[in-house]
Motif scaffolding. Sequence first.
Motif, mmCIF file in Angstrom:
data_model
loop_
_atom_site.group_PDB
_atom_site.id
_atom_site.type_symbol
_atom_site.label_atom_id
_atom_site.label_comp_id
_atom_site.label_asym_id
_atom_site.label_seq_id
_atom_site.Cartn_x
_atom_site.Cartn_y
_atom_site.Cartn_z
ATOM 1 N N THR A 6 3.412 31.777 37.398
ATOM 2 C CA THR A 6 4.096 32.684 36.728
ATOM 3 C C THR A 6 4.852 32.214 35.263
ATOM 4 O OG1 THR A 6 5.958 32.536 37.932
ATOM 5 C CG2 THR A 6 4.594 34.112 38.579
ATOM 6 N N GLY A 7 4.985 31.018 35.445
ATOM 7 C CA GLY A 7 5.660 30.158 34.299
ATOM 8 C C GLY A 7 7.042 29.600 34.828
ATOM 9 N N LYS A 8 7.499 30.316 35.935
ATOM 10 C CA LYS A 8 8.934 29.759 36.556
ATOM 11 C C LYS A 8 8.452 28.692 37.050
ATOM 12 C CE LYS A 8 11.361 33.986 36.639
ATOM 13 N NZ LYS A 8 12.044 35.164 37.565
ATOM 14 N N PRO A 9 9.334 27.673 36.790
ATOM 15 C CA PRO A 9 9.030 26.458 37.533
ATOM 16 C C PRO A 9 9.441 26.307 38.812
ATOM 17 C CG PRO A 9 10.881 25.972 36.055
ATOM 18 C CD PRO A 9 10.538 27.433 35.698
#
Lengths: 271, 271
Positions: B80-83
Amino acid sequence: MEALSLGQYSFVQNGYSFGFAVMAAATLFFWLMKSEIAPSYRLAITITGLVTAVAAYHYLQIMLSWNAAADVTTGEVLATGKPFNQAYRYVDWLLTVPLLLIELILVMRLSKAETIKKSTVLGGAAALMIVLGYPGEVSDIGGLRFVFWVLSMIPFVFIVYQLVVGLKESISKQPESVQNLVQISIYLVIGSWLFYPIVYLFPLVGLDGGAAITAVEIGYTVADIVAKAVFGVFIFVIAMRKSQAESEEANGATATLADDDAEGEETSKLS
Amino acid sequence: MEALSLGQYSFVQNGYSFGFAVMAAATLFFWLMKSEIAPSYRLAITITGLVTAVAAYHYLQIMLSWNAAADVTTGEVLATGKPFNQAYRYVDWLLTVPLLLIELILVMRLSKAETIKKSTVLGGAAALMIVLGYPGEVSDIGGLRFVFWVLSMIPFVFIVYQLVVGLKESISKQPESVQNLVQISIYLVIGSWLFYPIVYLFPLVGLDGGAAITAVEIGYTVADIVAKAVFGVFIFVIAMRKSQAESEEANGATATLADDDAEGEETSKLS
């Protein structure tokens, strides 16, 4: 917010999570151990846990506000537009700072009149200090920030003076086994508090980049942990040692009275 | 994240959920049973529960971060891009590793001076070990990772040495009924700890595909469960047996003094 690198943003966020975990763990510790302490010190330990409980709640809120203020899905820190709520710190301090001075006074077990007097004076001064700091914190005008800094420093200096000079005589009346601990606790309060007025002036001297924000937020978190959780552990150890000393004294007294060691032992176990 | 198959992703997620459930259940167990243990061991049991409570909080956060980092609605694992926040593990260890060494020292009930000395030295070394490991963990440069691994191994080896050699004499002073248990607890700490420095080196030898990530995360979870919850159960059993041994001793002593078994039993129940 956009001045921060992803690393700085995450570091601050992990600091908040660490702060929450420490405060919540400290709270549970104080309240679970309360029953192991002599009744006279249970009020002090209950309040010690209250301070860290209030702080735990605010660290959770600060962490959520920090998360909501930025979008990091692109690998960069982009402001979402939701403002990061600095006021949580002030709301927290308004509650916790008077209480943590009161827990110190309570664990010293002064006379009833002195306890009430010192709690009112120090607690009131602490609340005043926080209230006077807030208008400067939210103001964009450098001059106003400075004026409120000066106003807030008046109760600050008064409290430090009271802790160093006003409590000196009371410390000498404490049992020997805790005199050092009480002294260290007082230095711990003063030492961790010195961080706040210095940080408050950062924007006035032009420090507001990503590194400055990171230093301020991590610094506040560390100062809060020292002033509330570490300080609380000292209060707990003082209460524990004074409980033991008093139970040994009661033990000795009973043994002399009844001239019977076994009975004395029983009394000490019950107390 | 996208190197993982859906099966691997779910397996790791279920591992976190299992970790949370075990830590939370262990916490409740220790705190609910605290009152059944002699007062001298309640501090050890409170801290044992604190370690698993802090770990439970971090497993919840790790699980939420893992969920937020991937989208699996298409049947594939898409980032999702959230680390995914690896730092939660370090924040957790920074708090729990010193505490779990302290719980071992406390349950041994050494002299006051020895307890404070060993707690400070071992707890401090443990915190240093974690702090030195973190910069290497977040660095992308293989050389730095290795340097911090070496630095972190210095306190690691020191702690293992202290546990094996430094506590040897203290173990022989424990009641016979728990000597074996104390010895096993120490091996449990050392055994579960060996996993961490090995896993730390995985990226250096090129292990970073889906299978490696799965092995690391599941491995950390199992090692944490052994080092905190299983270890905690051993601490609990030791505290329970020592409580019983001491209550029998007190019982015997009072019975001799008062020549009255019933009275002796009463005293032992009070203690």
